[in-house]
Design a protein around this motif. Sequence first.
Motif, PDB file in Angstrom:
ATOM      1  N   LEU A 131      31.378  45.299  44.899  1.00 45.73           N
ATOM      2  CA  LEU A 131      30.077  45.014  44.295  1.00 45.73           C
ATOM      3  C   LEU A 131      29.794  46.095  43.264  1.00 45.73           C
ATOM      4  CD1 LEU A 131      28.109  44.123  47.509  1.00 45.73           C
ATOM      5  CD2 LEU A 131      28.606  42.554  45.633  1.00 45.73           C
ATOM      6  N   TYR A 132      29.336  45.670  42.096  1.00 40.99           N
ATOM      7  CA  TYR A 132      29.131  46.625  41.013  1.00 40.99           C
ATOM      8  C   TYR A 132      27.646  46.927  40.823  1.00 40.99           C
ATOM      9  CZ  TYR A 132      33.977  45.581  40.025  1.00 40.99           C
ATOM     10  OH  TYR A 132      35.326  45.423  40.135  1.00 40.99           O
ATOM     11  N   SER A 133      27.369  48.111  40.283  1.00 42.97           N
ATOM     12  CA  SER A 133      26.001  48.528  39.922  1.00 42.97           C
ATOM     13  C   SER A 133      25.025  48.405  41.083  1.00 42.97           C
ATOM     14  CB  SER A 133      25.479  47.709  38.740  1.00 42.97           C
ATOM     15  OG  SER A 133      26.380  47.776  37.686  1.00 42.97           O
ATOM     16  N   VAL A 134      25.360  49.055  42.172  1.00 43.17           N
ATOM     17  CA  VAL A 134      24.461  49.059  43.322  1.00 43.17           C
ATOM     18  C   VAL A 134      24.227  50.509  43.744  1.00 43.17           C
ATOM     19  CG1 VAL A 134      25.216  46.825  44.177  1.00 43.17           C
ATOM     20  CG2 VAL A 134      26.402  48.868  44.923  1.00 43.17           C
ATOM     21  N   LYS A 147      32.867  32.480  45.596  1.00 55.35           N
ATOM     22  CA  LYS A 147      33.549  31.655  44.587  1.00 55.35           C
ATOM     23  C   LYS A 147      33.192  32.259  43.237  1.00 55.35           C
ATOM     24  CE  LYS A 147      33.419  27.204  46.852  1.00 55.35           C
ATOM     25  NZ  LYS A 147      32.091  26.775  47.257  1.00 55.35           N
ATOM     26  N   ALA A 148      34.196  32.358  42.358  1.00 54.37           N
ATOM     27  CA  ALA A 148      33.972  33.008  41.064  1.00 54.37           C
ATOM     28  C   ALA A 148      32.757  32.421  40.353  1.00 54.37           C
ATOM     29  CB  ALA A 148      35.215  32.853  40.187  1.00 54.37           C
ATOM     30  N   GLY A 149      31.928  33.301  39.818  1.00 53.11           N
ATOM     31  CA  GLY A 149      30.751  32.865  39.070  1.00 53.11           C
ATOM     32  C   GLY A 149      29.557  32.556  39.954  1.00 53.11           C
ATOM     33  N   GLU A 150      29.781  32.558  41.256  1.00 52.14           N
ATOM     34  CA  GLU A 150      28.676  32.269  42.162  1.00 52.14           C
ATOM     35  C   GLU A 150      28.284  33.539  42.911  1.00 52.14           C
ATOM     36  OE1 GLU A 150      29.156  28.852  44.739  1.00 52.14           O
ATOM     37  OE2 GLU A 150      29.987  27.748  43.034  1.00 52.14           O
ATOM     38  N   PRO A 179      23.465  38.793  43.940  1.00 49.56           N
ATOM     39  CA  PRO A 179      23.433  38.051  42.680  1.00 49.56           C
ATOM     40  C   PRO A 179      24.793  38.071  41.987  1.00 49.56           C
ATOM     41  CG  PRO A 179      22.242  40.126  42.478  1.00 49.56           C
ATOM     42  CD  PRO A 179      22.581  39.960  43.926  1.00 49.56           C
ATOM     43  N   ALA A 180      25.052  36.996  41.253  1.00 47.31           N
ATOM     44  CA  ALA A 180      26.378  36.826  40.642  1.00 47.31           C
ATOM     45  C   ALA A 180      26.764  37.992  39.738  1.00 47.31           C
ATOM     46  CB  ALA A 180      26.424  35.515  39.864  1.00 47.31           C
TER      47      ALA A 180
END
Lengths: 447, 224
Positions: A325-328, A361-364, A435-436
């Motif tokens: 997970l990025y930017s957390v 799932k990618a994008g979700e 969030p995606a």
Amino acid sequence: MKLLNKLTLYHTLSKTVIVILFTALLPLLVKEIASRYTNTALQEQKNKVLQTIEKNGIDYYFQGDSSYGSYTMLKEEYISLDAAPAGFPADTIETTQRIVEKDTLTYRVLSHVFEYNHKKYLLEIGKTLAAIDQYNAPLQRVALYALAGLILATLLIDLFFTRLLLRPLGIIIRTKLLNRKFPFKESHPPVNTSTTDFRYLDDSIIDLMNKITAAFDKEREFTSNASHELMTPISILQNKMENLMDSMPQEDEQEKITGMMQTLNRLKKIVRSLLLISRIENNQFGRQDNVAVFDLVKEVREELEDRIEAGHISIEINVSRSFTLYSVNRDLLFQLLYNLINNAIRYNKKSGSISISDEYKAGEPYVLTIEDTGIGIEKADLPFIFDRFKKAGSTSPEGFGIGLSIVKSIAQYHGIDLKLVSEKGLGTTCSVIFPAQMTTMLPPLPA
Amino acid sequence: MKVLIVEDERSMALEMEAFLKKAFYICDLAYSAKQANELLDNNPYNFILLDLGLPDKDGLVVLKEAKLKCPDASYIILTARGDLEDRIKGLDLGADDYLPKPFSLLELQSRMAAISRRKSGLAGSLVQLGDFSIDLSQRLVFFEKTSIELSKKEFDLLSYLLLHKNRPLTRLQLSEHIWGNFSDDDYDSNYIDVHIKNIRKKLAVHAPADWLQTIRGIGYKIKS
């Protein structure tokens, strides 16, 4: 659609309409002009003939004959002078057919009846339609080319100028609005523009941002001061009790102090939790960490290992090992998972189980689910479960509310959705929906 | 060991002094940055306990200045402001530890002892407890030559009790030491009992550990 694209589209469309209208009208216009010009030319020729007759007499033409006729080599123009038939209208210009040396040709004919020496004569001057219209097509073509060229030129000028004009707006959007994260640490200088509207927009945005930042700074100062004012007396009390405990050798006295410490501890925990929540809501935590979910879950599990063992709870972790997970904020996410998993242990049955799994799932959005076989939550309590100080049901032990409201504010801070499904007596499933945009690395900020 | 307590809340400073005195620390008190600077000019210290919320100067600036005057001392930052940046800045400026208020005096002493252990670098200072010996820096417990496996939390509990031996520690104090901010009052106290039970079980295999006492209604203590 971007304003620039809209304007470009509008320009192109409006000019296309002009071209179409012009192309449609051009033949009519050219024909009309040619026809008017011919009429005038015929009138002028008539006047010339009449002047010649006035000056030199009609015999100048007749040369003894009773009529006169002449035409150009290709029969494009002709002139005839004759006695006028009775009742012939005085002056007409019309398009009509004439036979000239066996050729039937369409002419534009000016007929003029005049009196000379008490006799009526008919003067006819004609010009073939072919001659009249011979320049129409090339004229139209040239006009069209010229128009197309001009339109293209103005279109390019429009495009260039619109771009130039809208550049400040683009800069305002890029530097002041896009990808800006609160708190606004970096400050951008005012945009250089002579357009008053953009100047006003830019100034307003800067002003607003400064106001928001000031309000947040004020709140930050307030939490900091409140923290100091609240924590200092608690701190003094706690230390006094600890020293008091040392100076009281009697166990029953020590027991009383222990009771006081517990009460003070409750106060401390509530104040600490409330301050934490207001710090989260005041954006005092960075969101610059990239976190491997599996590692985080594992770490929380290790931290809770003794509770899991003590409750004889079996725990199953089915989380993708490579997902990041990025930017957390790592510490906050740790606390969120800690509180949720801790609740899953705490409100579980003896020898119950907990299952932690994920789905992506990618994008979700990325979904992490914590499922327990615990006591569950009453349906009526579910909507209020994350509310501060609202205790779910009368049976739940202390501290239920504040832990989950911390979870809620951490979730809100990250834009995480929480979904709680529970069946009284069967267990609770909590889905943490990330969030995606957290599933992909943020592109670097535009310069 | 000489300690300088820089704290503008007098009663707080006095409680700290009273507690540390019992642990044989010699304490000086400063209620402002000015006083602290004067004391630092004339005295060497092993520990400087620094409250960041001083009335006359920003605590982080005081830390910077003190580091120049007394570079060998160990610094512990104490603050009730709870600003996260303070913590990071403080540790960046060379503070050895950071304790947010309210903290337990027992915890303060434990942190000071840990810093001393870390700085002295002396391994193998064994503490005898009945038939057992405990190596605090290696985090090992021995019965004669046999090492006894304790979990991380079990060892933390045992060493905390050992540091404060002959003093009853409440379950609350113990759980705060083990879980820090994550400690969960009454609920966690039960787990302290579970851990103590496990420690006793592991020790009892070798010899009776009757020095580890239960104090009814309070908690536990190590008697020696």
